[in-house]
Design an enzyme around this catalytic site. Sequence first.
Site, PDB file in Angstrom:
ATOM      1  N   THR A   1      28.872   1.775  66.718  1.00  0.00           N
ATOM      2  CA  THR A   1      30.150   1.323  66.159  1.00  0.00           C
ATOM      3  C   THR A   1      30.860   2.554  65.611  1.00  0.00           C
ATOM      4  O   THR A   1      30.362   3.176  64.660  1.00  0.00           O
ATOM      5  CB  THR A   1      29.926   0.307  65.018  1.00  0.00           C
ATOM      6  OG1 THR A   1      29.160  -0.782  65.525  1.00  0.00           O
ATOM      7  CG2 THR A   1      31.256  -0.206  64.490  1.00  0.00           C
TER       8      THR A   1
ATOM      9  N   LYS B   1      35.475  -5.130  68.141  1.00  0.00           N
ATOM     10  CA  LYS B   1      34.421  -5.124  67.109  1.00  0.00           C
ATOM     11  C   LYS B   1      35.036  -5.058  65.703  1.00  0.00           C
ATOM     12  O   LYS B   1      34.682  -5.834  64.813  1.00  0.00           O
ATOM     13  CB  LYS B   1      33.492  -3.925  67.364  1.00  0.00           C
ATOM     14  CG  LYS B   1      32.548  -3.565  66.249  1.00  0.00           C
ATOM     15  CD  LYS B   1      31.251  -4.320  66.306  1.00  0.00           C
ATOM     16  CE  LYS B   1      30.385  -3.995  65.092  1.00  0.00           C
ATOM     17  NZ  LYS B   1      29.216  -4.809  64.995  1.00  0.00           N
TER      18      LYS B   1
ATOM     19  N   LYS C   1      31.014   0.032  56.209  1.00  0.00           N
ATOM     20  CA  LYS C   1      31.338   1.006  57.267  1.00  0.00           C
ATOM     21  C   LYS C   1      32.388   0.431  58.222  1.00  0.00           C
ATOM     22  O   LYS C   1      33.392   1.071  58.530  1.00  0.00           O
ATOM     23  CB  LYS C   1      30.060   1.360  58.038  1.00  0.00           C
ATOM     24  CG  LYS C   1      30.326   2.212  59.266  1.00  0.00           C
ATOM     25  CD  LYS C   1      29.127   2.348  60.201  1.00  0.00           C
ATOM     26  CE  LYS C   1      29.591   2.921  61.530  1.00  0.00           C
ATOM     27  NZ  LYS C   1      28.560   3.068  62.518  1.00  0.00           N
TER      28      LYS C   1
HETATM   29  P1  NAD Z   1      19.812   3.796  62.651  1.00  0.00           P
HETATM   30  O1  NAD Z   1      20.207   4.794  61.609  1.00  0.00           O
HETATM   31  O2  NAD Z   1      18.623   2.930  62.436  1.00  0.00           O
HETATM   32  O3  NAD Z   1      19.619   4.539  64.073  1.00  0.00           O
HETATM   33  C1  NAD Z   1      20.370   5.637  64.497  1.00  0.00           C
HETATM   34  C2  NAD Z   1      19.419   6.589  65.200  1.00  0.00           C
HETATM   35  O4  NAD Z   1      20.157   7.661  65.754  1.00  0.00           O
HETATM   36  C3  NAD Z   1      18.393   7.215  64.247  1.00  0.00           C
HETATM   37  O5  NAD Z   1      17.079   6.938  64.690  1.00  0.00           O
HETATM   38  C4  NAD Z   1      18.726   8.705  64.285  1.00  0.00           C
HETATM   39  O6  NAD Z   1      17.583   9.537  64.151  1.00  0.00           O
HETATM   40  C5  NAD Z   1      19.337   8.825  65.675  1.00  0.00           C
HETATM   41  N1  NAD Z   1      20.109  10.028  65.876  1.00  0.00           N
HETATM   42  C6  NAD Z   1      20.899  10.689  64.990  1.00  0.00           C
HETATM   43  N2  NAD Z   1      21.418  11.797  65.559  1.00  0.00           N
HETATM   44  C7  NAD Z   1      20.938  11.835  66.837  1.00  0.00           C
HETATM   45  C8  NAD Z   1      21.112  12.713  67.932  1.00  0.00           C
HETATM   46  N3  NAD Z   1      21.899  13.793  67.829  1.00  0.00           N
HETATM   47  N4  NAD Z   1      20.476  12.453  69.096  1.00  0.00           N
HETATM   48  C9  NAD Z   1      19.700  11.341  69.230  1.00  0.00           C
HETATM   49  N5  NAD Z   1      19.496  10.475  68.225  1.00  0.00           N
HETATM   50  C10 NAD Z   1      20.110  10.710  67.046  1.00  0.00           C
HETATM   51  O7  NAD Z   1      21.120   2.893  62.886  1.00  0.00           O
HETATM   52  P2  NAD Z   1      21.181   1.453  63.605  1.00  0.00           P
HETATM   53  O8  NAD Z   1      21.063   0.377  62.583  1.00  0.00           O
HETATM   54  O9  NAD Z   1      20.282   1.467  64.784  1.00  0.00           O
HETATM   55  O10 NAD Z   1      22.717   1.443  64.065  1.00  0.00           O
HETATM   56  C11 NAD Z   1      23.151   2.211  65.186  1.00  0.00           C
HETATM   57  C12 NAD Z   1      24.612   1.878  65.437  1.00  0.00           C
HETATM   58  O11 NAD Z   1      24.755   0.482  65.695  1.00  0.00           O
HETATM   59  C13 NAD Z   1      25.553   2.192  64.271  1.00  0.00           C
HETATM   60  O12 NAD Z   1      26.746   2.731  64.780  1.00  0.00           O
HETATM   61  C14 NAD Z   1      25.767   0.838  63.615  1.00  0.00           C
HETATM   62  O13 NAD Z   1      27.003   0.758  62.935  1.00  0.00           O
HETATM   63  C15 NAD Z   1      25.714  -0.087  64.815  1.00  0.00           C
HETATM   64  N6  NAD Z   1      25.304  -1.475  64.522  1.00  0.00           N
HETATM   65  C16 NAD Z   1      24.226  -1.713  63.745  1.00  0.00           C
HETATM   66  C17 NAD Z   1      23.845  -3.028  63.485  1.00  0.00           C
HETATM   67  C18 NAD Z   1      22.644  -3.337  62.627  1.00  0.00           C
HETATM   68  O14 NAD Z   1      22.474  -4.511  62.241  1.00  0.00           O
HETATM   69  N7  NAD Z   1      21.797  -2.371  62.288  1.00  0.00           N
HETATM   70  C19 NAD Z   1      24.579  -4.100  64.026  1.00  0.00           C
HETATM   71  C20 NAD Z   1      25.661  -3.821  64.870  1.00  0.00           C
HETATM   72  C21 NAD Z   1      26.023  -2.491  65.110  1.00  0.00           C
END
Ligand code: NAD
Length: 299
Positions: free
Chosen positions: A96, A171, A246
């Site tokens: 997102t 979204k 966010k």
């Molecule tokens: P998270 O922080 O658990 O996962 C993000 C991952 O990205 C981490 O494991 C981090 O180490 C990795 N990362 C960071 N920099 C990196 C790089 N350069 N190369 C490869 N990996 C890298 O976050 P999440 O909860 O999985 O959310 C991910 C996305 O999905 C966000 O944008 C969030 O807004 C969106 N989202 C989350 C949810 C939810 O319920 N968690 C729901 C809808 C959308």
Amino acid sequence: MSTNTKIGFLGLGHMGGPMAANLVKAGYDVLAFDPVPAAQDQARQDGATVVATAAEAVAASDIVITMLPNGRIVLDLYGEILPAAKPGTLFVDCSTIDVADAKQAAELAAAAGHRALDAPVSGGVAGAAAGTLTFMVGGAASDFADALPLLEIMGGKVVHCGGAGVGQAAKICNNMLLGISMIGLSEAIVLGEKLGLTHDKFFDVVSTASGQSWALTSYCPVPGPVPASPANNDYKPGFATALMAKDLVLAANALRANGVDGQIGQLAAEIYTRFNQDEAGKDFSAIVTDIRKRSGEED
Ligand code: NAD
């Protein structure tokens, strides 16, 4: 698309980890990268091939999926991986991020001779694990068609919303409306409390009257009327306040950038940003407890 298609998957966190696991389960070769060792271990256990760098995952892949924390990280990573990809590789960003960042990511990919889609999701960690996410996709129709078989493995509903950035638009429009409606509902509930209206009677009337909303009937922010709502589980998420804050900041930025007189959207971003300073880990529906406290009442 055959399962000979090789998939690069970058970002194996709460969402990306289970999404990548579902692609492996469906028979795809997944080349995965995340800098965090625990995420790498889990991906290995799930059957992905974990590689040492993002560029290595991309170089051998036909489609690259990213699931990253924010737009800055997506754009920085695209700078690193676009030169490493085979010509015409399809990049699908499920993070997102800001609409403007999504458009920039698509432009960078095109300038490097590749293809790109923005494909943010709703459905949370439970939806990612169950393969029932909703995907909102922006980009060219032919690229959407190529990504669809993969998105259908990870999701229960996939909508092609329009051109580059329009998936992110869907979204943030949805989540802005959800944030606004949860605040409005919570203010009405606290006003009802002050006026002697019980939660059960409030629900009984409003759930079938003109004030009805998804926030009330599927996600009621007070315990009782909707047994599965986080209010019945001490506001354990669900959808964490940090994520709602966010998304509302992204929506508020988009309101300003596009000259929309979105006063309630701006205010919703401020309200959740403030609430997020104390209660980032609580479900976003706990905003009702904040409104109650700020109205001079105990929880
Ligand atoms: P998270 O922080 O658990 O996962 C993000 C991952 O990205 C981490 O494991 C981090 O180490 C990795 N990362 C960071 N920099 C990196 C790089 N350069 N190369 C490869 N990996 C890298 O976050 P999440 O909860 O999985 O959310 C991910 C996305 O999905 C966000 O944008 C969030 O807004 C969106 N989202 C989350 C949810 C939810 O319920 N968690 C729901 C809808 C959308």
